[in-house]
Design a protein around this motif. Sequence first.
Motif, PDB file in Angstrom:
ATOM      1  N   GLY A 198      22.142   0.476 -12.010  1.00 26.14           N
ATOM      2  CA  GLY A 198      22.113   0.131 -12.962  1.00 26.14           C
ATOM      3  C   GLY A 198      20.378   0.207 -14.073  1.00 26.14           C
ATOM      4  O   GLY A 198      20.114   1.192 -14.689  1.00 26.14           O
ATOM      5  N   VAL A 199      19.597  -0.066 -13.429  1.00 27.92           N
ATOM      6  CA  VAL A 199      18.362  -0.331 -13.133  1.00 27.92           C
ATOM      7  C   VAL A 199      17.535   1.194 -13.401  1.00 27.92           C
ATOM      8  O   VAL A 199      17.111   2.294 -14.071  1.00 27.92           O
ATOM      9  N   TYR A 200      18.028   2.094 -11.652  1.00 34.73           N
ATOM     10  CA  TYR A 200      18.187   3.163 -11.537  1.00 34.73           C
ATOM     11  C   TYR A 200      18.636   4.293 -12.367  1.00 34.73           C
ATOM     12  O   TYR A 200      17.711   5.558 -12.563  1.00 34.73           O
ATOM     13  N   PHE A 201      19.477   3.650 -12.345  1.00 37.99           N
ATOM     14  CA  PHE A 201      20.632   5.207 -14.176  1.00 37.99           C
ATOM     15  C   PHE A 201      20.331   5.025 -15.409  1.00 37.99           C
ATOM     16  O   PHE A 201      20.015   6.105 -15.973  1.00 37.99           O
ATOM     17  N   THR A 202      18.999   4.184 -15.992  1.00 30.86           N
ATOM     18  CA  THR A 202      18.131   4.038 -17.163  1.00 30.86           C
ATOM     19  C   THR A 202      17.171   4.328 -17.410  1.00 30.86           C
ATOM     20  O   THR A 202      15.950   4.485 -16.387  1.00 30.86           O
TER      21      THR A 202
END
Length: 60
Positions: free
Chosen positions: A56-60
Motif C-alpha cells: 500500500g505504501v509503495y503503490f500510493t
Amino acid sequence: MSTGEPAAGEPAPHGSAPVPGAEDGQPRYEPAPGVGKLLLWVLLFVSAAVVVVLGGVYFT
C-alpha cells in the motif's frame, strides 16, 4: 439386547462404524496445537500484514 447395540465382546453388525470415544462414554478431542505451530501461524499472518502495508505504501 433390546437396544440394538452389541454386547461387550460381540462384533458390531456389518455396516456400522465405531463411534470415537464410545468405549468410556467420553468424547475425544484433538490435542491443542504446539507452541511452535502457533508461532508459525502468528509469523505467517504478521508477514502477510507487513506485505499488505508495504504494498500500500509503495503503490500510493
